[in-house]
Motif scaffolding. Structure first.
Motif, PDB file in Angstrom:
ATOM      1  N   ASP A  46      22.048 -28.766 -68.189  1.00 59.99           N
ATOM      2  CA  ASP A  46      22.143 -30.068 -68.850  1.00 59.99           C
ATOM      3  C   ASP A  46      23.577 -30.598 -68.906  1.00 59.99           C
ATOM      4  O   ASP A  46      24.489 -29.897 -69.345  1.00 59.99           O
ATOM      5  CB  ASP A  46      21.570 -29.955 -70.270  1.00 59.99           C
ATOM      6  CG  ASP A  46      20.062 -29.773 -70.244  1.00 59.99           C
ATOM      7  OD1 ASP A  46      19.466 -29.906 -69.148  1.00 59.99           O
ATOM      8  OD2 ASP A  46      19.486 -29.513 -71.313  1.00 59.99           O
ATOM      9  N   ASN A  97      20.212 -20.556 -60.496  1.00 58.35           N
ATOM     10  CA  ASN A  97      20.057 -19.132 -60.173  1.00 58.35           C
ATOM     11  C   ASN A  97      20.369 -18.834 -58.700  1.00 58.35           C
ATOM     12  O   ASN A  97      19.764 -19.402 -57.794  1.00 58.35           O
ATOM     13  CB  ASN A  97      18.618 -18.700 -60.510  1.00 58.35           C
ATOM     14  CG  ASN A  97      18.411 -17.226 -60.329  1.00 58.35           C
ATOM     15  OD1 ASN A  97      18.147 -16.754 -59.240  1.00 58.35           O
ATOM     16  ND2 ASN A  97      18.574 -16.479 -61.402  1.00 58.35           N
ATOM     17  N   HIS A 151      18.052 -34.670 -63.843  1.00 59.05           N
ATOM     18  CA  HIS A 151      18.081 -33.411 -63.077  1.00 59.05           C
ATOM     19  C   HIS A 151      17.855 -33.692 -61.588  1.00 59.05           C
ATOM     20  O   HIS A 151      18.530 -33.134 -60.731  1.00 59.05           O
ATOM     21  CB  HIS A 151      17.015 -32.443 -63.591  1.00 59.05           C
ATOM     22  CG  HIS A 151      17.459 -31.663 -64.798  1.00 59.05           C
ATOM     23  ND1 HIS A 151      18.619 -30.928 -64.820  1.00 59.05           N
ATOM     24  CD2 HIS A 151      16.893 -31.493 -66.033  1.00 59.05           C
ATOM     25  CE1 HIS A 151      18.752 -30.341 -66.005  1.00 59.05           C
ATOM     26  NE2 HIS A 151      17.725 -30.671 -66.754  1.00 59.05           N
ATOM     27  N   GLY A 196      17.879 -26.486 -64.780  1.00 57.03           N
ATOM     28  CA  GLY A 196      18.714 -25.334 -65.134  1.00 57.03           C
ATOM     29  C   GLY A 196      18.453 -24.086 -64.313  1.00 57.03           C
ATOM     30  O   GLY A 196      19.387 -23.391 -63.916  1.00 57.03           O
ATOM     31  N   GLY A 218      14.053 -25.228 -68.756  1.00 59.32           N
ATOM     32  CA  GLY A 218      13.527 -24.463 -69.880  1.00 59.32           C
ATOM     33  C   GLY A 218      12.121 -24.911 -70.268  1.00 59.32           C
ATOM     34  O   GLY A 218      11.306 -24.125 -70.723  1.00 59.32           O
ATOM     35  N   GLU A 220      20.152 -12.925 -64.698  1.00 62.73           N
ATOM     36  CA  GLU A 220      20.866 -12.978 -63.410  1.00 62.73           C
ATOM     37  C   GLU A 220      22.040 -11.996 -63.407  1.00 62.73           C
ATOM     38  O   GLU A 220      22.243 -11.260 -62.442  1.00 62.73           O
ATOM     39  CB  GLU A 220      21.354 -14.408 -63.140  1.00 62.73           C
ATOM     40  CG  GLU A 220      22.134 -14.499 -61.843  1.00 62.73           C
ATOM     41  CD  GLU A 220      22.418 -15.921 -61.396  1.00 62.73           C
ATOM     42  OE1 GLU A 220      22.214 -16.874 -62.160  1.00 62.73           O
ATOM     43  OE2 GLU A 220      22.867 -16.067 -60.252  1.00 62.73           O
ATOM     44  N   GLY A 253      18.083 -16.938 -68.640  1.00 59.82           N
ATOM     45  CA  GLY A 253      18.257 -17.044 -67.184  1.00 59.82           C
ATOM     46  C   GLY A 253      19.569 -16.435 -66.713  1.00 59.82           C
ATOM     47  O   GLY A 253      19.578 -15.483 -65.915  1.00 59.82           O
ATOM     48  N   ASP A 310      13.825 -16.790 -70.459  1.00 58.54           N
ATOM     49  CA  ASP A 310      14.337 -16.685 -71.833  1.00 58.54           C
ATOM     50  C   ASP A 310      13.548 -15.665 -72.651  1.00 58.54           C
ATOM     51  O   ASP A 310      14.115 -14.853 -73.377  1.00 58.54           O
ATOM     52  CB  ASP A 310      14.306 -18.064 -72.525  1.00 58.54           C
ATOM     53  CG  ASP A 310      15.281 -19.046 -71.883  1.00 58.54           C
ATOM     54  OD1 ASP A 310      16.250 -18.582 -71.236  1.00 58.54           O
ATOM     55  OD2 ASP A 310      15.084 -20.267 -72.012  1.00 58.54           O
TER      56      ASP A 310
HETATM   57  O1  KG4 Z   1      17.863 -27.840 -67.489  1.00 57.10           O
HETATM   58  P1  KG4 Z   1      18.292 -26.947 -68.580  1.00 57.10           P
HETATM   59  O2  KG4 Z   1      19.758 -26.711 -68.783  1.00 57.10           O
HETATM   60  O3  KG4 Z   1      17.704 -27.419 -69.957  1.00 57.10           O
HETATM   61  C1  KG4 Z   1      16.403 -27.940 -70.037  1.00 57.10           C
HETATM   62  O4  KG4 Z   1      16.267 -29.150 -69.760  1.00 57.10           O
HETATM   63  O5  KG4 Z   1      15.506 -27.119 -70.348  1.00 57.10           O
HETATM   64  O6  KG4 Z   1      17.540 -25.551 -68.334  1.00 57.10           O
HETATM   65  C2  KG4 Z   1      17.680 -24.500 -69.229  1.00 57.10           C
HETATM   66  C3  KG4 Z   1      16.906 -23.316 -68.674  1.00 57.10           C
HETATM   67  C4  KG4 Z   1      16.899 -22.121 -69.598  1.00 57.10           C
HETATM   68  O7  KG4 Z   1      15.591 -21.607 -69.682  1.00 57.10           O
HETATM   69  C5  KG4 Z   1      17.848 -21.139 -68.912  1.00 57.10           C
HETATM   70  O8  KG4 Z   1      17.539 -19.782 -69.164  1.00 57.10           O
HETATM   71  C6  KG4 Z   1      17.641 -21.504 -67.461  1.00 57.10           C
HETATM   72  O9  KG4 Z   1      17.491 -22.893 -67.433  1.00 57.10           O
HETATM   73  N1  KG4 Z   1      18.789 -21.129 -66.629  1.00 57.10           N
HETATM   74  C7  KG4 Z   1      18.731 -20.200 -65.651  1.00 57.10           C
HETATM   75  C8  KG4 Z   1      20.053 -20.071 -65.146  1.00 57.10           C
HETATM   76  N2  KG4 Z   1      20.868 -20.936 -65.828  1.00 57.10           N
HETATM   77  C9  KG4 Z   1      20.071 -21.576 -66.727  1.00 57.10           C
HETATM   78  N3  KG4 Z   1      17.702 -19.480 -65.176  1.00 57.10           N
HETATM   79  C10 KG4 Z   1      17.955 -18.591 -64.200  1.00 57.10           C
HETATM   80  N4  KG4 Z   1      19.197 -18.389 -63.684  1.00 57.10           N
HETATM   81  C11 KG4 Z   1      20.267 -19.094 -64.122  1.00 57.10           C
HETATM   82  N5  KG4 Z   1      21.481 -18.890 -63.605  1.00 57.10           N
END
Ligand code: KG4
Ligand code: ZN
Length: 327
Positions: A296, A268, A114, A264, A136, A183, A179, A166
């Motif tokens: 991811d 936003n 990341h 993730g 997340g 949004e 998320g 979430d």
């Molecule tokens: O990094 P990621 O894809 O997976 C992990 O490593 O956890 O992050 C996923 C998290 C989820 O909680 C999702 O709701 C959030 O990132 N997320 C967002 C957005 N896109 C993904 N939160 C807010 N706004 C977004 N556009």
């Protein structure tokens, strides 16, 4: 140097190829529709779906890259943090490739991926900088003094920001992942409700989102007619305000000019806008990857592998999954 990398730590099956640091392909199969029914990732189902998806995604990534498998110099994979069953699918697949092709193997920390998504986009990015890692499972602030030194300086005391998105989206019945759902709903609403921004003491660079969650729960019980879109906009504002405030406080405290957003939640737009506006006001510089590199994906893993391999790093084939790996 050509690297093939696999990412399968949660519910995305992703395969990428990178040549001398340039992405050739980055293919991801999402399981959102499957887990959406349950309101969150079901680990057993996620592992089984990775098994089903990994070969088609691998074939598609290879085809898009126009690279012949035998030209690949290094095989890389995420080994943690994440769901153990999901991680094991990627690990076993990549170890198998490494043995059959007789090519070296490198296990990569997902969180490093990341962070490094920023270096794919901004090759000129220089240390020192503050990193806000928001996903997340993680909400942490790091001070990266140089490429070898990364120090945790703040973290959430309870829920991660993504987890808050979430869980609140679930309360609002907006779907999974929360998320993007919040949004989207927020675009048609107004930030008119004041939800808490926790730990606002001047010097505190930790986060807390459990109070927000409880506050929304009570609000919903007492305000059944409130528009979901307005609640979504107000929740998003509360989360992004906290993230921005603490991140810039950390930058001031450690006297650092550059700020990097990763993970993730960094996808936003409200967070990205606030970061840019605050950076302009405070004469700081903010960096974040394109949206597709925030969530991811194997491209970010391939890039870390490329950087590590250039330094001569390799991993033994008995490397196991580490579900609670830290940065
Ligand atoms: O990094 P990621 O894809 O997976 C992990 O490593 O956890 O992050 C996923 C998290 C989820 O909680 C999702 O709701 C959030 O990132 N997320 C967002 C957005 N896109 C993904 N939160 C807010 N706004 C977004 N556009
Ligand atoms: Zn992630």
């Amino acid at each position: 140097m050509i690297v093939l990398a696999v990412e399968s730590s949660c519910d995305e099956t992703s395969v990428a190829l990178i040549k001398d640091g340039k992405l050739l392909s980055n293919e991801t199969a999402s399981q959102i529709d499957i887990h959406g029914k349950y309101g969150g990732v079901v680990p057993e189902i996620a592992a089984r779906k990775h098994l089903e998806y990994i070969i088609p995604v691998f074939e598609k990534a290879l085809e898009k890259s126009t690279i012949d498998l035998h030209e690949v110099d290094l095989l890389a994979v995420t080994y943690g943090p994440g769901l153990v069953g999901s991680l094991l699918v990627g690990l076993s697949f990549v170890k198998g490739l490494s043995i059959s092709l007789n090519k070296p193997f490198l296990a990569i920390n997902h969180l490093m991926g990341h962070l490094y998504a920023n270096f794919i986009t901004f090759s000129e990015l220089k240390t020192p900088f503050i990193v806000l890692l928001v996903s997340g499972g993680h909400t942490e602030l790091f001070l990266m003094e140089n490429m070898k030194s990364i120090r945790k300086i703040g973290q959430t005391r309870d829920d991660a920001a993504g987890e808050a998105f979430d869980k609140i989206a679930r309360m609002l019945e907006l779907g999974y992942p929360g998320g993007p759902a919040i949004e989207k709903a927020a675009c048609n609403g107004n930030d008119i409700y004041r939800f808490p921004r926790s730990l606002r003491k001047k010097d505190n660079i930790d986060f807390s989102f459990s109070g927000l969650k409880t506050s929304v729960l009570y609000f919903l019980r007492e305000n059944r007619d409130a528009k979901k879109e307005d609640i979504a906009a107000s929740v998003q504002a509360a989360i992004t305000d906290s993230l921005i405030e603490k991140t810039f406080l950390a930058a001031d405290k450690f006297n650092v000019e550059r700020i990097v957003l990763a993970g993730g939640v960094a996808a936003n737009k409200n967070l990205r806008n606030k970061a840019e506006i605050t950076a302009r006001k405070k004469k700081k510089k903010v960096y974040f990857p394109p949206v597709e590199l925030c969530t991811d994906n194997a491209g970010m893993i391939a890039y870390v592998a490329y950087k590590k391999a250039k330094r001569g790093d390799l991993s033994p084939l008995n490397t196991n999954a580490v579900p609670y790996l830290t940065l």
